[in-house]
Design a protein around this motif. Structure first.
Motif, PDB file in Angstrom:
ATOM      1  N   ASP A  83       0.817  -1.219   0.000  1.00 32.24           N
ATOM      2  CA  ASP A  83       0.000   0.000   0.000  1.00 32.24           C
ATOM      3  C   ASP A  83       0.849   1.267   0.000  1.00 32.24           C
TER       4      ASP A  83
ATOM      5  N   ASP B 142       0.612   6.841   3.404  1.00 35.15           N
ATOM      6  CA  ASP B 142       0.385   5.642   4.213  1.00 35.15           C
ATOM      7  C   ASP B 142       1.283   5.635   5.466  1.00 35.15           C
TER       8      ASP B 142
ATOM      9  N   HIS C  93      -4.633   6.730   5.461  1.00 34.92           N
ATOM     10  CA  HIS C  93      -5.936   6.123   5.770  1.00 34.92           C
ATOM     11  C   HIS C  93      -5.980   5.546   7.189  1.00 34.92           C
ATOM     12  N   HIS C  94      -4.963   5.850   8.010  1.00 37.22           N
ATOM     13  CA  HIS C  94      -4.958   5.367   9.394  1.00 37.22           C
ATOM     14  C   HIS C  94      -5.634   6.391  10.302  1.00 37.22           C
TER      15      HIS C  94
ATOM     16  N   ALA D 174      -4.519   3.331   1.522  1.00 36.57           N
ATOM     17  CA  ALA D 174      -4.142   4.675   1.073  1.00 36.57           C
ATOM     18  C   ALA D 174      -4.345   4.780  -0.434  1.00 36.57           C
TER      19      ALA D 174
ATOM     20  N   ASP E  79      -3.677  -4.473   1.257  1.00 41.91           N
ATOM     21  CA  ASP E  79      -4.200  -4.005   2.549  1.00 41.91           C
ATOM     22  C   ASP E  79      -5.529  -4.662   2.924  1.00 41.91           C
TER      23      ASP E  79
HETATM   24 MN   LIG Z   1      -2.002   1.096   4.171  1.00 41.92          MN
END
Ligand SMILES: [Mn+2]
Length: 317
Positions: A29, A81, A105-106, A124, A154
């Motif tokens: 990712d 990411d 995207h976390h 991401a 992912d």
């Molecule tokens: Mn990721």
């Protein structure tokens, strides 16, 4: 500052030179996002370079081979990411405070960058896909392959709990326009190097069960890397192994780092939050997959890990 997709697109339009950073021990990712973003920037007529502190596995050569970096002098720095500065690894000291834009995207993102574009997505790469559309950049096959790589890795090839209708829609659109999904799936999910297989066989021997078999732990040491000839760059699939066992709700893989410290990757079944388990160890991540660093004391770190896992297991009973 927290920004949205439109503002993110504006920053990319406004600047001319970019340096894109991936996280340490780069996975599909962070690399898929980075190389897809670099391709977007190239098609926009921008200069772009890429940097990661660790070696990239040869598995990803279909992304890296065709990439020629531009010379950049005073680039706008983007991390993709990367949830926390620490995850930049050995380049964290040099670049950590200079990140102009974080695309991630976390939900555990620490908002370390000057501009933070963070959305709760499966990968991401899903965000990068939409960014390309926002910028009006047409995706070529190379870019589609990069995005597919992050999306599929992912989500464990579209099997994990983070898979949403949007993930399928993005994948369907990539397939409609043409993507090498069979080839990429074969490399990512069906092929093991001989050295990796040796490592897996040694690592399996360390398997321990806790809490009536609801938790399984595997330990990988530097000695095992040496004996198997395998390396950090290809051991990622082992993190999924403990949770594949019947009855296991929490799987953990503890890995010794080159500096002698230990890192844990936690994978959980639906209903147990891996990021909660890791947060109690000063780590973070997603609901189904998270990680944390121990110190150099394996036994102490493992004890704290098991205590944290027990709190989460007790929570569901
Ligand atoms: Mn990721």
């Amino acid at each position: 500052m927290v920004i949205d997709r439109k503002e993110c697109a504006k920053l990319l339009r406004e600047n001319g030179e970019f340096l894109v950073l991936s996280h340490e021990h780069p996975d599909g990712d962070t690399l898929g996002s980075a190389f897809a973003l670099c391709e977007i920037l190239r098609l926009m007529g921008k200069k772009r370079a890429f940097l990661c502190c660790d070696k990239i596995s040869a598995d990803f050569s279909y992304m890296t081979d065709g990439f020629t970096p531009d010379e950049v002098k005073n680039p706008f720095i983007i991390a993709v990411d990367v949830a926390d500065v620490k995850l930049l690894g050995s380049i964290a000291d040099e670049y950590g405070k200079k990140v102009d834009l974080s695309i991630d995207h976390h939900l555990s993102n620490t908002y370390y960058a000057k501009n933070n574009f963070v959305e709760d997505r499966a990968a991401a790469c899903e965000i990068i896909y939409e960014l390309a559309a926002e910028l009006g950049v047409e995706k070529n096959r190379y870019m589609r392959n990069c995005i597919y790589t992050g999306l599929s890795t992912d989500t464990g090839c579209f099997r994990y709990q983070n898979v949403t209708p949007s993930v399928f829609r993005v994948a369907a659109s990539l397939a409609e326009d043409g993507v090498d999904n069979v080839k990429i799936n074969k490399i990512m999910f069906e092929t093991k190097t001989k050295s990796f297989l040796r490592l897996e066989m040694i690592a399996r021997e360390t398997l321990e069960y806790y809490f009536d078999g609801k938790c399984a732990v595997i330990t990988i040491t530097q000695d095992m890397f040496r004996k198997s000839g395998s390396g950090e760059d290809e051991c990622y699939p082992i993190t999924a192994l403990p949770r594949q066992i019947e009855g296991v709700l929490v799987g953990a893989v503890i890995k010794e780092q080159k500096d002698g410290s230990f890192k844990v990757s936690v994978r959980t079944e639906d209903g147990i939050d891996a990021s909660e388990i890791c947060k109690r160890l000063n780590g973070g991540g997603h609901k189904g997959a998270a990680g944390a660093n121990f110190g150099n004391d394996y036994n102490e770190g493992k004890k704290l890990l098991l205590e944290s896992i027990k709190i989460s297991l007790d929570g569901i009973e």
